[in-house]
Write a protein that holds these residues in place. Structure first.
Motif, PDB file in Angstrom:
ATOM      1  N   VAL A   1       8.025  -0.303  -3.281  1.00 28.78           N
ATOM      2  CA  VAL A   1       7.125   0.692  -2.664  1.00 28.78           C
ATOM      3  C   VAL A   1       6.767   0.288  -1.238  1.00 28.78           C
ATOM      4  CG1 VAL A   1       4.938   1.941  -2.882  1.00 28.78           C
ATOM      5  CG2 VAL A   1       6.106   1.124  -4.950  1.00 28.78           C
ATOM      6  N   LEU A   2       6.743   1.271  -0.349  1.00 30.13           N
ATOM      7  CA  LEU A   2       6.233   1.084   1.012  1.00 30.13           C
ATOM      8  C   LEU A   2       5.131   2.110   1.242  1.00 30.13           C
ATOM      9  CD1 LEU A   2       6.626  -0.112   3.998  1.00 30.13           C
ATOM     10  CD2 LEU A   2       7.982   1.954   4.410  1.00 30.13           C
ATOM     11  N   VAL A   3       4.104   1.697   1.994  1.00 36.00           N
ATOM     12  CA  VAL A   3       3.068   2.647   2.408  1.00 36.00           C
ATOM     13  C   VAL A   3       3.142   2.831   3.923  1.00 36.00           C
ATOM     14  CG1 VAL A   3       0.585   3.089   2.558  1.00 36.00           C
ATOM     15  CG2 VAL A   3       1.540   2.060   0.484  1.00 36.00           C
ATOM     16  N   ILE A   4       3.173   4.079   4.373  1.00 39.60           N
ATOM     17  CA  ILE A   4       2.984   4.371   5.804  1.00 39.60           C
ATOM     18  C   ILE A   4       1.547   4.861   5.935  1.00 39.60           C
ATOM     19  CG2 ILE A   4       3.688   5.769   7.776  1.00 39.60           C
ATOM     20  CD1 ILE A   4       6.481   5.971   6.583  1.00 39.60           C
ATOM     21  N   GLU A   5       0.791   4.143   6.726  1.00 40.29           N
ATOM     22  CA  GLU A   5      -0.658   4.324   6.776  1.00 40.29           C
ATOM     23  C   GLU A   5      -1.050   5.014   8.077  1.00 40.29           C
ATOM     24  OE1 GLU A   5      -3.008   3.468   4.419  1.00 40.29           O
ATOM     25  OE2 GLU A   5      -4.281   4.466   5.883  1.00 40.29           O
ATOM     26  N   GLY A   6      -1.621   6.214   7.970  1.00 44.60           N
ATOM     27  CA  GLY A   6      -2.030   6.957   9.163  1.00 44.60           C
ATOM     28  C   GLY A   6      -3.535   6.909   9.358  1.00 44.60           C
ATOM     29  N   ASP A   7      -3.947   6.438  10.526  1.00 45.85           N
ATOM     30  CA  ASP A   7      -5.378   6.414  10.861  1.00 45.85           C
ATOM     31  C   ASP A   7      -5.529   6.767  12.328  1.00 45.85           C
ATOM     32  OD1 ASP A   7      -6.972   5.340   8.531  1.00 45.85           O
ATOM     33  OD2 ASP A   7      -5.421   3.810   8.671  1.00 45.85           O
ATOM     34  N   ILE A   8      -6.632   7.369  12.652  1.00 45.53           N
ATOM     35  CA  ILE A   8      -6.924   7.625  14.055  1.00 45.53           C
ATOM     36  C   ILE A   8      -7.029   6.287  14.778  1.00 45.53           C
ATOM     37  CG2 ILE A   8      -8.705   8.480  15.651  1.00 45.53           C
ATOM     38  CD1 ILE A   8      -9.215  10.738  13.673  1.00 45.53           C
ATOM     39  N   ARG A   9      -7.748   5.369  14.196  1.00 44.37           N
ATOM     40  CA  ARG A   9      -8.007   4.079  14.849  1.00 44.37           C
ATOM     41  C   ARG A   9      -8.064   2.986  13.790  1.00 44.37           C
ATOM     42  NH1 ARG A   9     -13.605   3.120  18.113  1.00 44.37           N
ATOM     43  NH2 ARG A   9     -14.404   2.825  16.006  1.00 44.37           N
ATOM     44  N   GLY A  10      -7.701   1.770  14.178  1.00 47.89           N
ATOM     45  CA  GLY A  10      -7.905   0.608  13.311  1.00 47.89           C
ATOM     46  C   GLY A  10      -6.891   0.493  12.199  1.00 47.89           C
ATOM     47  N   GLN A  11      -7.075  -0.559  11.383  1.00 46.97           N
ATOM     48  CA  GLN A  11      -6.141  -0.779  10.283  1.00 46.97           C
ATOM     49  C   GLN A  11      -6.874  -1.277   9.045  1.00 46.97           C
ATOM     50  OE1 GLN A  11      -3.397  -3.112  12.599  1.00 46.97           O
ATOM     51  NE2 GLN A  11      -4.395  -5.032  12.035  1.00 46.97           N
ATOM     52  N   ILE A  12      -8.071  -0.723   8.841  1.00 54.64           N
ATOM     53  CA  ILE A  12      -8.902  -1.110   7.692  1.00 54.64           C
ATOM     54  C   ILE A  12      -8.136  -0.902   6.388  1.00 54.64           C
ATOM     55  CG2 ILE A  12     -11.001  -0.502   6.392  1.00 54.64           C
ATOM     56  CD1 ILE A  12     -12.340   0.211   9.075  1.00 54.64           C
ATOM     57  N   ASP A  13      -7.503   0.261   6.249  1.00 54.32           N
ATOM     58  CA  ASP A  13      -6.809   0.590   4.995  1.00 54.32           C
ATOM     59  C   ASP A  13      -5.535  -0.231   4.833  1.00 54.32           C
ATOM     60  OD1 ASP A  13      -8.803   2.407   4.507  1.00 54.32           O
ATOM     61  OD2 ASP A  13      -7.660   4.138   5.205  1.00 54.32           O
ATOM     62  N   SER A  14      -4.805  -0.432   5.925  1.00 55.01           N
ATOM     63  CA  SER A  14      -3.583  -1.260   5.874  1.00 55.01           C
ATOM     64  C   SER A  14      -3.911  -2.649   5.380  1.00 55.01           C
ATOM     65  CB  SER A  14      -2.960  -1.392   7.264  1.00 55.01           C
ATOM     66  OG  SER A  14      -2.351  -0.199   7.629  1.00 55.01           O
ATOM     67  N   GLU A  15      -5.007  -3.197   5.903  1.00 56.07           N
ATOM     68  CA  GLU A  15      -5.386  -4.553   5.504  1.00 56.07           C
ATOM     69  C   GLU A  15      -5.750  -4.604   4.022  1.00 56.07           C
ATOM     70  OE1 GLU A  15      -8.328  -5.511   8.448  1.00 56.07           O
ATOM     71  OE2 GLU A  15      -6.804  -5.709  10.025  1.00 56.07           O
ATOM     72  N   ARG A  16      -6.461  -3.572   3.556  1.00 61.14           N
ATOM     73  CA  ARG A  16      -6.798  -3.495   2.118  1.00 61.14           C
ATOM     74  C   ARG A  16      -5.527  -3.496   1.267  1.00 61.14           C
ATOM     75  NH1 ARG A  16     -10.383   1.681   0.854  1.00 61.14           N
ATOM     76  NH2 ARG A  16      -9.833   1.222  -1.300  1.00 61.14           N
ATOM     77  N   LEU A  17      -4.546  -2.706   1.678  1.00 59.85           N
ATOM     78  CA  LEU A  17      -3.317  -2.575   0.885  1.00 59.85           C
ATOM     79  C   LEU A  17      -2.453  -3.830   1.001  1.00 59.85           C
ATOM     80  CD1 LEU A  17      -2.542   1.166   1.686  1.00 59.85           C
ATOM     81  CD2 LEU A  17      -3.314   0.243  -0.503  1.00 59.85           C
ATOM     82  N   ALA A  18      -2.393  -4.411   2.207  1.00 62.36           N
ATOM     83  CA  ALA A  18      -1.578  -5.617   2.407  1.00 62.36           C
ATOM     84  C   ALA A  18      -2.120  -6.757   1.545  1.00 62.36           C
ATOM     85  CB  ALA A  18      -1.572  -6.005   3.890  1.00 62.36           C
ATOM     86  N   GLN A  19      -3.448  -6.789   1.393  1.00 59.34           N
ATOM     87  CA  GLN A  19      -4.059  -7.820   0.538  1.00 59.34           C
ATOM     88  C   GLN A  19      -3.644  -7.679  -0.920  1.00 59.34           C
ATOM     89  OE1 GLN A  19      -8.267  -7.759   1.252  1.00 59.34           O
ATOM     90  NE2 GLN A  19      -8.126  -8.944   3.150  1.00 59.34           N
ATOM     91  N   LEU A  20      -3.236  -6.478  -1.291  1.00 57.62           N
ATOM     92  CA  LEU A  20      -2.733  -6.255  -2.657  1.00 57.62           C
ATOM     93  C   LEU A  20      -1.235  -6.567  -2.749  1.00 57.62           C
ATOM     94  CD1 LEU A  20      -4.495  -2.808  -3.359  1.00 57.62           C
ATOM     95  CD2 LEU A  20      -5.271  -5.072  -4.115  1.00 57.62           C
ATOM     96  N   GLY A  21      -0.669  -7.066  -1.645  1.00 61.68           N
ATOM     97  CA  GLY A  21       0.746  -7.447  -1.651  1.00 61.68           C
ATOM     98  C   GLY A  21       1.686  -6.275  -1.406  1.00 61.68           C
ATOM     99  N   ILE A  22       1.146  -5.186  -0.829  1.00 66.01           N
ATOM    100  CA  ILE A  22       1.960  -3.981  -0.588  1.00 66.01           C
ATOM    101  C   ILE A  22       2.505  -3.994   0.842  1.00 66.01           C
ATOM    102  CG2 ILE A  22       1.891  -1.440  -0.547  1.00 66.01           C
ATOM    103  CD1 ILE A  22      -0.502  -1.616  -2.527  1.00 66.01           C
ATOM    104  N   ASP A  23       3.790  -3.621   1.010  1.00 67.08           N
ATOM    105  CA  ASP A  23       4.368  -3.469   2.350  1.00 67.08           C
ATOM    106  C   ASP A  23       3.740  -2.253   3.031  1.00 67.08           C
ATOM    107  OD1 ASP A  23       5.981  -5.542   1.652  1.00 67.08           O
ATOM    108  OD2 ASP A  23       7.863  -4.405   1.630  1.00 67.08           O
ATOM    109  N   VAL A  24       3.251  -2.438   4.238  1.00 63.33           N
ATOM    110  CA  VAL A  24       2.583  -1.335   4.937  1.00 63.33           C
ATOM    111  C   VAL A  24       3.067  -1.242   6.374  1.00 63.33           C
ATOM    112  CG1 VAL A  24       0.366  -0.260   5.504  1.00 63.33           C
ATOM    113  CG2 VAL A  24       0.477  -1.910   3.639  1.00 63.33           C
ATOM    114  N   VAL A  25       3.303  -0.032   6.846  1.00 64.34           N
ATOM    115  CA  VAL A  25       3.554   0.225   8.261  1.00 64.34           C
ATOM    116  C   VAL A  25       2.399   1.086   8.760  1.00 64.34           C
ATOM    117  CG1 VAL A  25       5.053   1.394   9.916  1.00 64.34           C
ATOM    118  CG2 VAL A  25       6.068   0.131   8.008  1.00 64.34           C
ATOM    119  N   GLN A  26       1.769   0.662   9.849  1.00 64.07           N
ATOM    120  CA  GLN A  26       0.577   1.367  10.368  1.00 64.07           C
ATOM    121  C   GLN A  26       0.955   2.326  11.493  1.00 64.07           C
ATOM    122  OE1 GLN A  26      -3.081   0.790   9.642  1.00 64.07           O
ATOM    123  NE2 GLN A  26      -3.113   2.706  10.766  1.00 64.07           N
TER     124      GLN A  26
END
Lengths: 222, 222
Positions: free
Chosen positions: A60-85
């Protein structure tokens, strides 16, 4: 009289770019879900809950869309998930061109790509990004009238997850009314009430997703 | 070489139209608050709670913005509140031109006009409508990270109402963190935690609003 030639625009439309993205996703064998919801409806919790419960052989990969910051990416990365911000800076939605910009960073293969769109119940629904389908997250705390008031997303979403069912005893939310509003927009919508806090309801979501992923694999390899 | 004249655009900008709306509101002596929030944060409940608690000699009008339908207008009208409805059809925000279209329906005088924008934490903040100031409603169920992730509205809003405090025992919401996020965007923001369900916190909101209305009256009559 001069001949007037209608020339095709040199600009590629969002729809065309989405089709190109789709080809890329097909090539790497990924099933892509565009996750759309209001701010705070629980998109990130939903994604984390799904990945935690999906059999481990699905990549699984997550593409994370946010106006600003990477709060959600960091939450998901901590769960061991691959994330592109993707940070949209001011834009209220992801579009196909933003997705195209991060494709070179995706070192496949992935079975499932979950795209967490910008928190917004209106605009993201208008822009295809190359997804297989849209998934709406509606939280009970937003109220049972939302499908009636924000029809487009509910018209387009194949799957609607009703999140935060653990709060039902404390609020006025009529699940029947919400369901009726969703089905009025899309009689084929698949509706899954869940609580990301307790895990209630996720069994059905995962069973559906596994079925989708396996069907998609058969299409890709046939 | 031909002379190139730069002509002023014949199109009036949203900003210019907002200034015209503002003149209209000034003429009828109305103080105008643009109420902006995510879907389901509790804009309508907030407006109903304010009008119910405001001293009866203040004349209030609500301009209600929705993509579709008049669910909120009907709720407010049942409380005996004057309401003008705008349906944006597909648009994700109110703009100055939409407001301009309904001005002829406003048979003043009103002391306070509360404009309930389309539920959206992003786009409505970008469009002035002729308001005195913007007021954001953030509900606790959306999460304490919202001011960090959706900065523009919190940058621009003079008043931020944190709604649904009655649900705090059931959710993870750090009021201090939310406050810090709001003040980071706007150190002068006035922050009022309230519960529209129990009425908690409304006393302070009403005291502030009465002060604003009285100050505005002095300006209008001076």
């Amino acid at each position: 009289m001069k001949n007037v030639k209608v020339l095709k625009s040199v600009l590629v439309s969002n729809k065309e770019r989405a089709a190109e993205n789709r080809k890329f996703f097909d090539r790497i064998g990924a099933f892509v879900v565009n996750v759309i919801a209001s701010p705070g409806a629980g998109k990130t919790s939903f994604i984390g809950s799904v990945v935690a419960r999906l059999p481990k052989d699905y990549r699984v990969l997550v593409i994370e869309g946010d106006i600003r910051g990477q709060i959600d990416s960091e939450r998901l990365a901590q769960l061991g998930i691959d994330v592109v911000q993707i940070n949209t800076e001011t834009a209220c939605h992801l579009d196909a061109f933003m997705i195209a910009q991060v494709l070179p960073q995706i070192n496949g293969p992935y079975d499932l790509i979950l795209v967490e769109n910008v928190g917004n119940l209106v605009c993201p629904a208008e822009f295809e990004i190359g997804e297989d389908h849209k998934l709406a997250v509606l939280s009970t705390t937003e109220g049972d009238d939302k499908p009636y008031k924000y029809p487009l997303l509910f018209h387009l979403a194949k799957v609607v997850v009703i999140n935060k069912t653990d709060l039902l005893p404390h609020i006025d939310f009529d699940l029947k009314k919400a369901r009726a509003g969703i089905l009025q927009e899309n009689p084929c919508a698949l509706i899954y009430p869940v609580s990301s806090k307790t895990g209630d309801g996720y069994e059905a979501v995962i069973a559906h997703l596994v079925k989708e992923l396996d069907a998609s694999k058969k299409t890709h390899t046939s």
